[in-house]
Write an enzyme that holds these catalytic residues in place. Structure first.
Site, mmCIF file in Angstrom:
data_model
loop_
_atom_site.group_PDB
_atom_site.id
_atom_site.type_symbol
_atom_site.label_atom_id
_atom_site.label_comp_id
_atom_site.label_asym_id
_atom_site.label_seq_id
_atom_site.Cartn_x
_atom_site.Cartn_y
_atom_site.Cartn_z
ATOM 1 N N ARG B 120 0.810 -1.234 0.000
ATOM 2 C CA ARG B 120 0.000 0.000 0.000
ATOM 3 C C ARG B 120 0.840 1.279 0.000
ATOM 4 O O ARG B 120 0.359 2.338 0.385
ATOM 5 C CB ARG B 120 -0.982 0.032 1.173
ATOM 6 C CG ARG B 120 -1.994 -1.092 1.159
ATOM 7 C CD ARG B 120 -3.221 -0.792 2.016
ATOM 8 N NE ARG B 120 -4.103 -1.945 2.065
ATOM 9 C CZ ARG B 120 -4.067 -2.886 3.007
ATOM 10 N NH1 ARG B 120 -3.199 -2.804 3.988
ATOM 11 N NH2 ARG B 120 -4.907 -3.892 2.970
ATOM 12 N N LYS B 142 2.752 10.917 -12.100
ATOM 13 C CA LYS B 142 1.786 10.087 -12.826
ATOM 14 C C LYS B 142 2.434 8.733 -13.060
ATOM 15 O O LYS B 142 3.499 8.643 -13.680
ATOM 16 C CB LYS B 142 1.419 10.711 -14.170
ATOM 17 C CG LYS B 142 0.309 11.734 -14.089
ATOM 18 C CD LYS B 142 -0.289 11.968 -15.477
ATOM 19 C CE LYS B 142 -1.368 13.017 -15.442
ATOM 20 N NZ LYS B 142 -1.899 13.291 -16.795
ATOM 21 N N GLU B 184 8.296 15.757 -26.413
ATOM 22 C CA GLU B 184 7.708 16.295 -25.187
ATOM 23 C C GLU B 184 8.263 17.691 -24.875
ATOM 24 O O GLU B 184 7.575 18.524 -24.280
ATOM 25 C CB GLU B 184 7.943 15.343 -23.995
ATOM 26 C CG GLU B 184 7.284 13.968 -24.128
ATOM 27 C CD GLU B 184 5.775 13.939 -23.796
ATOM 28 O OE1 GLU B 184 5.170 15.017 -23.594
ATOM 29 O OE2 GLU B 184 5.215 12.831 -23.765
ATOM 30 N N LYS B 226 6.864 21.893 -16.077
ATOM 31 C CA LYS B 226 6.082 20.781 -15.533
ATOM 32 C C LYS B 226 5.879 20.954 -14.031
ATOM 33 O O LYS B 226 4.775 20.768 -13.518
ATOM 34 C CB LYS B 226 6.757 19.440 -15.823
ATOM 35 C CG LYS B 226 5.962 18.274 -15.256
ATOM 36 C CD LYS B 226 5.831 17.141 -16.201
ATOM 37 C CE LYS B 226 4.791 16.142 -15.746
ATOM 38 N NZ LYS B 226 4.830 14.899 -16.521
ATOM 39 N N GLU B 236 -4.785 16.637 -11.643
ATOM 40 C CA GLU B 236 -5.387 16.939 -12.948
ATOM 41 C C GLU B 236 -6.884 17.236 -12.857
ATOM 42 O O GLU B 236 -7.709 16.617 -13.521
ATOM 43 C CB GLU B 236 -5.122 15.795 -13.948
ATOM 44 C CG GLU B 236 -5.360 16.248 -15.380
ATOM 45 C CD GLU B 236 -4.832 15.256 -16.417
ATOM 46 O OE1 GLU B 236 -3.681 14.808 -16.289
ATOM 47 O OE2 GLU B 236 -5.579 14.952 -17.346
ATOM 48 N N ARG B 240 -3.510 20.941 -15.329
ATOM 49 C CA ARG B 240 -2.576 19.860 -15.674
ATOM 50 C C ARG B 240 -2.977 19.132 -16.955
ATOM 51 O O ARG B 240 -2.132 18.570 -17.655
ATOM 52 C CB ARG B 240 -2.453 18.855 -14.516
ATOM 53 C CG ARG B 240 -1.404 17.783 -14.794
ATOM 54 C CD ARG B 240 -1.035 16.948 -13.585
ATOM 55 N NE ARG B 240 0.030 16.013 -13.950
ATOM 56 C CZ ARG B 240 0.713 15.274 -13.111
ATOM 57 N NH1 ARG B 240 0.467 15.346 -11.832
ATOM 58 N NH2 ARG B 240 1.661 14.473 -13.553
ATOM 59 N N ASN B 244 -1.412 17.283 -21.662
ATOM 60 C CA ASN B 244 -1.783 16.199 -22.567
ATOM 61 C C ASN B 244 -1.878 16.647 -24.015
ATOM 62 O O ASN B 244 -2.420 15.923 -24.847
ATOM 63 C CB ASN B 244 -3.113 15.585 -22.132
ATOM 64 C CG ASN B 244 -2.920 14.627 -20.970
ATOM 65 O OD1 ASN B 244 -2.099 13.720 -21.058
ATOM 66 N ND2 ASN B 244 -3.642 14.830 -19.903
ATOM 67 N N HIS B 247 -1.636 14.190 -26.773
ATOM 68 C CA HIS B 247 -1.676 12.856 -26.159
ATOM 69 C C HIS B 247 -2.973 12.098 -26.433
ATOM 70 O O HIS B 247 -2.966 10.872 -26.456
ATOM 71 C CB HIS B 247 -1.429 12.955 -24.648
ATOM 72 C CG HIS B 247 0.023 13.152 -24.309
ATOM 73 N ND1 HIS B 247 0.740 14.246 -24.732
ATOM 74 C CD2 HIS B 247 0.902 12.382 -23.600
ATOM 75 C CE1 HIS B 247 1.987 14.146 -24.292
ATOM 76 N NE2 HIS B 247 2.118 13.037 -23.608
ATOM 77 N N HIS B 251 -2.153 8.723 -27.806
ATOM 78 C CA HIS B 251 -2.504 7.463 -27.138
ATOM 79 C C HIS B 251 -3.322 6.570 -28.068
ATOM 80 O O HIS B 251 -3.175 5.341 -28.054
ATOM 81 C CB HIS B 251 -3.298 7.736 -25.860
ATOM 82 C CG HIS B 251 -2.459 8.293 -24.743
ATOM 83 N ND1 HIS B 251 -2.997 8.807 -23.592
ATOM 84 C CD2 HIS B 251 -1.111 8.417 -24.610
ATOM 85 C CE1 HIS B 251 -2.022 9.224 -22.793
ATOM 86 N NE2 HIS B 251 -0.878 9.001 -23.390
ATOM 87 N N HIS B 264 6.299 6.345 -27.560
ATOM 88 C CA HIS B 264 5.311 7.295 -27.055
ATOM 89 C C HIS B 264 5.555 8.704 -27.621
ATOM 90 O O HIS B 264 4.630 9.366 -28.094
ATOM 91 C CB HIS B 264 5.362 7.311 -25.525
ATOM 92 C CG HIS B 264 4.506 8.365 -24.902
ATOM 93 N ND1 HIS B 264 3.138 8.384 -25.017
ATOM 94 C CD2 HIS B 264 4.833 9.480 -24.175
ATOM 95 C CE1 HIS B 264 2.648 9.443 -24.375
ATOM 96 N NE2 HIS B 264 3.661 10.116 -23.847
#
Lengths: 367, 367
Positions: B120, B142, B184, B226, B236, B240, B244, B247, B251, B264
């Protein structure tokens, strides 16, 4: 209906305890972020309660995604968790879709962990259908799956929006599951409330006969204690570890026998007897105290003797406990009845004698 | 060495950027809770840097558990994540054992997610070895794995203790990976800093030639932006999402072609061209602006045309984006160069024409 509040640094949520709550969807509706839920349940609970909940929600315009998993601790693993993700993605569930756990501890733990991970965090609601889940696992935000090498080893601290404990659902609970739930209730008496322990001794027959007043009091008192302890220590940096009384031994029993052989509550019951015996060996409990613990656990219909794995195997399983620090197992023991303490490490001789005591039964290891 | 600070409501951590940092274990040692780490890396990075890091740590009495995973986005899944858990449990790693991610974005995302879930929540440190990881994925917490139906669908917001970006590690980076990282970096110029965009146009040759001064400036500026954005909006809920840019399209390319076909950063490169074209269709960017975006992405050695999946397939993949709300895809577009905005939904005709534009290449879908 009684409502308790669990207050944490970042959040706060209600725990509703009462009768007929499954049909009171007005308890749930204000907590939904969009009118879409996924109801995660198992193949034993689904025929009993899934349609009722679904109809109530759909009547109020909530789209429901049913996810029915196989029942049992042996399914509390990644394969089954992935079935939840598959179903959510196939149904285009979103980050704001609420996951509802409709089931016992296994369903609650897995649904909570799925919610913690789905799109990095979706909301979830606990509707516990077993006594064990109502008094313990649905409250406090511990979520997890098992790993073959250790119970609850993969998980998250992730709090629900709401807990709805409908006592009426206990009517369909098998006897063995009822006893497993009582184990966690006894735990609360042992770890922090000697008066409650006395009450449990006086009312065990009523609890096992499912007397509604007795059951509701036991659920309420357990949830009160859990909410108070978790409120002080959400991430188990300190006092929350006391809630693991009987669990270091119990988790070893579950992993050692193979998940699902014993119910979690049964393993905790036998584990608390070992914790009491170890506390006697430390000079803290008397023989009479240990006999009293054992009698109460037996009266609950729980096993009081643990399987005989041999000391090496016991230590290996206990070594995968989350409370291990720098190689030292931190045991939860009893300073006296009603007062648990953390004991970092126990003498090897003490453990050896514990694993050769009458609390260990060689026959059980071959179940 | 430059040190940036990422400040969040519950935590704060340093991002060190400089040369020769891999050997400066004194940066790492104060962050360890117990002298035990698990170094998670892949079979490409391990032969280059694993031994060096291990020796430095062991010299200071830190026990190390090496975990070497297969390389590539196609391995960013549960099966590979489970290899981390298997190794941690087999080596009796504890809740206070620190996981060190030594690798690119895939290793960083998986190590972070493993740390979020192991018992955890265990601490973790990012040592990014690719440009993409140094400028983007190692910073901000993330973490995730992919699901066959959607990229990064299962994960957690979980912050590292520390990020150590050693520019020297970029010396061994393949050309294609360098370009993917530059994608990026371009993103930061496009979404929020027109001056930086101009600097990138003027210095693209230097970046691709791995000029150390240019690279360090680009990494620093990207991390600054960032850290500022994540500092405002860790989970987010708002700003934030602008990170993306490119993205949602990217994606879909990754999932549509199968993870690992394109890097990516390559998918994000082509995705930013589509985002620019959509922004032009909205009347926000001029044809010249789009040409400028396209030229910069091409100059970085990145693809500027996306595969032709057909509109239905594009929409299906984009429908599994985490920014979808109530069935509406929230696109990140450009109001102007250097200023990104969220656009909830785009007209069907606009999307149709986008997926039949010169930015789409039928040949690529059959790779």
């Amino acid at each position: 209906m009684i409502t308790l509040d669990l207050t944490l640094p970042d959040t706060r949520y209600p725990i509703h305890i009462g009768h007929g709550l499954l049909d009171q969807v007005e308890l749930i509706l204000p907590h939904l972020r969009i009118p879409q839920v996924a109801i995660i349940t198992n193949d034993v609970v689904a025929p009993l309660y899934l349609q009722r909940l679904t109809q109530q929600l759909e009547k109020h315009g909530v789209r429901t995604i049913p996810v029915v998993l196989p029942d049992g601790e042996e399914h509390k693993n990644w394969q089954t968790l992935n079935l939840i993700f598959d179903a959510l993605l196939a149904a285009n569930a979103e980050r704001k879709t609420t996951l509802i756990a409709l089931g016992g501890g296994v369903i609650g733990d897995m649904t909570g962990f799925a919610a913690a991970c789905y799109q990095r965090g979706a909301p979830f609601i606990q509707i516990p259908t077993t006594l064990l889940a109502q008094v313990d696992s649905s409250v406090g935000g511990k979520t997890a799956i098992n790993h073959p090498l250790g119970k609850n080893m993969i998980g998250a601290f992730y709090q629900p929006q709401l807990v709805v404990a409908d006592m009426d659902l206990l009517a369909t609970l098998p006897e063995r599951e009822l006893s497993a739930g009582i184990a966690e209730i006894i735990k609360y008496g042992l770890l922090g409330d000697i008066d409650f322990l006395g009450w449990l001794e006086a009312n065990m027959d009523k609890l096992r006969a499912r007397d509604p007043v007795a059951l509701q009091y036991a659920v309420r008192r357990s949830c009160e204690m859990k909410a108070e302890i978790v409120g002080q220590d959400e991430k188990e940096q300190g006092v929350r570890a006391l809630l693991n009384l009987g669990h270091t031994f119990g988790h070893a029993i579950e992993a050692g026998l193979g998940y699902g052989k014993w119910l979690h509550g049964e393993a905790v019951g036998a584990g608390m007897v070992l914790a009491a015996a170890a506390s006697q060996a430390m000079g803290w409990l008397t023989a009479d105290d240990v006999a009293r613990v054992q009698a109460l656990i037996a009266a609950a219909g729980l096993p009081i003797r643990s399987p005989d794995f041999g000391a090496a195997e016991w230590l290996r399983h206990m070594g995968h406990d989350k409370k291990v620090e720098s190689g030292v197992i931190r045991f939860v023991l009893l300073q006296q009845l009603g007062q648990a303490v953390i004991q970092p490490g126990l003498p090897a001789t003490l453990l050896e004698s514990l694993f050769h005591s009458p609390h260990i039964d060689p026959a059980l290891a071959r179940q």
